[in-house]
Design an enzyme around this catalytic site. Structure first.
Site, PDB file in Angstrom:
ATOM      1  N   LYS A  62      36.643  50.739  29.806  1.00 38.44           N
ATOM      2  CA  LYS A  62      37.626  49.927  29.102  1.00 38.44           C
ATOM      3  C   LYS A  62      37.223  49.823  27.631  1.00 38.44           C
ATOM      4  O   LYS A  62      36.035  49.718  27.317  1.00 38.44           O
ATOM      5  CB  LYS A  62      37.631  48.540  29.763  1.00 38.44           C
ATOM      6  N   LYS A 120      28.217  42.114  35.279  1.00 35.90           N
ATOM      7  CA  LYS A 120      27.422  41.573  34.172  1.00 35.90           C
ATOM      8  C   LYS A 120      26.001  41.246  34.620  1.00 35.90           C
ATOM      9  O   LYS A 120      25.068  41.366  33.833  1.00 35.90           O
ATOM     10  CB  LYS A 120      28.089  40.335  33.572  1.00 35.90           C
ATOM     11  N   LYS A 163      34.342  46.147  22.235  1.00 34.74           N
ATOM     12  CA  LYS A 163      33.545  46.039  21.017  1.00 34.74           C
ATOM     13  C   LYS A 163      32.111  46.491  21.297  1.00 34.74           C
ATOM     14  O   LYS A 163      31.547  47.289  20.550  1.00 34.74           O
ATOM     15  CB  LYS A 163      33.579  44.575  20.559  1.00 34.74           C
TER      16      LYS A 163
END
Ligand code: TRP
Length: 326
Positions: A192, A112, A195
């Site tokens: 993966k 991230k 959204k």
């Protein structure tokens, strides 16, 4: 006494089949045999850039998605993390026992921080400590998650152990429970299902929408022509068959793919039907409750009330051990 289960999902809005197969279906299987607490982790969701004006709608949709998927609020506890301020409080106490170096080597943090490199906040670094606080606040025994969370659970046990060593036995070391479909790959066949990557099928999509999304989804890249034989073992579409399609049909799809007897379009049609069948009751329940604001509010209020009482008890114990209680 039943063992306690704790797990959570970020309020990303509508849930997708990756959330459902990777986590929620596993949760539902534990509901009657365990004391289950399922959280909507909004404090985790704000560790990366987000739109504040959308947050309440995302929380609502996630709660509706839990219930529609079978997380029955009459048989377990559902609540929103920020309704229980003790999560943030326990995070602070844990911040004083965990070395920074442990957090800097978390793979999710590294991923991230590469993605959001312009603003890597303390919150992003502290994310796994908040997760440990979520779990340990309720002294959970079992944490059902996808395999990408295994490292965070390892850290949770480290924190429990360190705290216990410093201040005396307080927290049990929770067990990680990884489901059989721990990692659902997205329709792009790359990452993966998520959204944000827009490579998902939502649990509320109609058979038509599912068919349309699948028709343009990635398959075994080596199978270029209809007459080429394919390799189901590396095909993300076949992986979805293993989750949704009944055994016999599944085997004939695999054999047909290898012999080039079944083309990608036929294969996807069978899959679309299998997914639609599994999602049908979920979609129907979702439609029925999605506008019932009172129902969702009362479920989340009751959940928060129960969790706050438990959380306050743990905080009292922690403060006492840390010399913070008058
Ligand atoms: N980090 C988890 C995820 O991204 C979500 C989460 C937050 C969680 N707190 C938790 C999962 C506590 C299990 C237990 O999936």
């Amino acid at each position: 006494m039943k063992k306690r289960v704790f797990s959570g999902i970020q309020p990303t809005g509508i849930l997708h089949i990756g959330n459902y197969m990777g986590a929620i279906k596993n949760w539902v299987s534990l509901i009657d045999s365990h004391d289950c607490i399922f959280c909507i982790v909004d404090l985790h969701a704000i560790t990366v850039p987000y739109e504040p004006g959308d947050m309440q709608a995302r929380i609502h949709d996630t709660a509706v998605g839990y219930i529609a998927s079978g997380v029955d609020p009459a048989r377990c506890t559902i609540f929103v993390q920020s309704d229980v301020p003790e999560h943030a409080e326990l995070t602070w106490y844990f911040n004083t026992v965990i070395p920074v170096a442990y957090l800097e080597r978390m793979t999710q943090f590294k991923d991230k921080s590469a993605q959001f490199h312009e603003n890597i906040t303390m919150g992003l670094l502290d994310y796994p400590v908040l997760q440990a606080a979520d779990i340990l606040l309720y002294k959970a025994d079992v944490v059902p998650v996808g395999e990408d969370q295994a490292q965070h659970l390892e850290l949770t046990r480290d924190i429990a152990r360190k705290f216990n060593n410093m201040y005396g036995s307080t927290f049990p070391e929770p067990r990680t429970l990884i489901g059989s479909a721990a990692r659902v790959v997205g329709l792009d066949g790359q990452a993966k299902m998520s959204k944000t990557l827009n490579n998902y099928i939502a649990i509320t999509e109609t058979p038509e929408e599912i068919g349309k999304k699948l028709s343009v989804a990635m398959t075994d890249p080596a199978r270029k022509r209809r007459s080429d034989s394919g390799n189901p073992d590396i095909c993300n579409i076949y992986m979805l068959h293993t989750l949704f399609t009944p055994g016999g049909q599944q085997r004939s799809v695999a054999a047909g793919c290898r012999s080039a007897g079944v083309g990608c379009l036929d294969c996807k049609k069978i899959l679309a039907e299998a997914i639609s069948t599994e999602l049908k009751p979920i979609r129907e329940r979702y439609e029925k409750i999605k506008n019932d604001r009172d129902l969702i509010r009362s479920v989340l209020d009751q959940g928060a009330q129960r969790c706050r009482a438990m959380a306050q008890e743990t905080i009292r114990e922690v403060k006492g051990k840390m010399g913070l209680l008058r």
